[in-house]
Design a protein around this motif. Structure first.
Motif, mmCIF file in Angstrom:
data_model
loop_
_atom_site.group_PDB
_atom_site.id
_atom_site.type_symbol
_atom_site.label_atom_id
_atom_site.label_comp_id
_atom_site.label_asym_id
_atom_site.label_seq_id
_atom_site.Cartn_x
_atom_site.Cartn_y
_atom_site.Cartn_z
ATOM 1 N N GLY A 1 -19.001 -6.447 -45.306
ATOM 2 C CA GLY A 1 -19.312 -7.072 -44.029
ATOM 3 C C GLY A 1 -19.446 -5.967 -42.993
ATOM 4 N N LYS A 2 -19.667 -6.334 -41.752
ATOM 5 C CA LYS A 2 -19.709 -5.349 -40.681
ATOM 6 C C LYS A 2 -18.310 -4.770 -40.533
ATOM 7 N N SER A 3 -18.195 -3.452 -40.627
ATOM 8 C CA SER A 3 -16.877 -2.804 -40.611
ATOM 9 C C SER A 3 -16.162 -3.003 -39.287
ATOM 10 N N THR A 4 -14.868 -3.195 -39.398
ATOM 11 C CA THR A 4 -14.015 -3.345 -38.234
ATOM 12 C C THR A 4 -13.793 -2.002 -37.544
ATOM 13 N N ASN A 5 -13.502 -2.045 -36.288
ATOM 14 C CA ASN A 5 -13.124 -0.835 -35.549
ATOM 15 C C ASN A 5 -11.651 -0.509 -35.725
ATOM 16 N N ASN A 6 -10.904 -1.395 -36.399
ATOM 17 C CA ASN A 6 -9.460 -1.224 -36.538
ATOM 18 C C ASN A 6 -9.055 -0.315 -37.691
ATOM 19 N N GLY A 7 -9.968 0.024 -38.568
ATOM 20 C CA GLY A 7 -9.635 0.862 -39.716
ATOM 21 C C GLY A 7 -10.144 2.272 -39.526
ATOM 22 N N PRO A 8 -9.803 3.150 -40.453
ATOM 23 C CA PRO A 8 -10.290 4.528 -40.391
ATOM 24 C C PRO A 8 -11.822 4.587 -40.478
ATOM 25 N N LYS A 9 -12.406 5.575 -39.851
ATOM 26 C CA LYS A 9 -13.865 5.747 -39.879
ATOM 27 C C LYS A 9 -14.329 5.864 -41.329
#
Length: 170
Positions: free
Chosen positions: A30-38
């Protein structure tokens, strides 16, 4: 990690629930979250197809920064079954009323872990084996490896098992 440390439990329990092996595995992002590591792909969606054609989708979103939420919905011919949400404790604090939510698997499944261990103890005392076999573990790992390869290649992968040894067929 999402497949082999999180979704692996669904791979295992759904094989047991349906009583059949998987034919293919696929994992999409899915569209990656901003909450995890790059560079982390989170959420991930796994699609399993059983040998009889049952389609299963498992969604994993481990860095949602909200709560530890597990849902299950089974859509069948003529019925839809939903696993109920746990009963959360009502909390009144800091001039606010709300519900405390589980933040990890140990809180969410404490009773299940205790029941599992007690069942193992009871079977051991009775001199018998109860629960999954090493073959079940093998089948789960084969499917998880296929799902991991599917994730890495962004393709649908076959799930290929060795022939079941005779002593598991009894």
């Amino acid at each position: 990690m999402a497949v082999e440390n999180s979704m692996v439990h669904e791979i295992d329990v759904l094989r047991w629930l349906l009583g059949e092996d998987y034919a293919t595995a696929e994992v999409r992002y899915g569209k990656s979250t901003n909450n995890g590591p790059k560079g982390l792909h989170d959420p991930q969606i796994m699609i399993l197809t059983t040998k009889s054609g049952v389609r299963i989708d498992v969604e994993s979103f481990v860095n949602n920064k909200n709560d530890y939420d597990i849902k299950c919905e089974i859509v069948c011919d003529g019925a839809v079954l939903n696993m109920p949400k746990p009963n959360y404790i009502s909390v009144n604090a800091n001039a606010t009323t709300g519900q405390a939510m589980y933040t990890d698997c140990f809180q969410r499944f404490a009773d299940a872990y205790n029941a599992e261990i007690q069942t193992w103890i009871n079977a051991s005392k009775a001199g018998c084996v109860d629960g999954p076999t090493a073959w079940d573990g093998y089948c789960c790992q084969v499917a998880a490896a296929a799902a991991s390869k599917a994730r890495e290649t962004q393709t649908i992968q076959p799930v290929i098992y060795d022939e079941m040894p005779d002593f598991y067929k009894a």
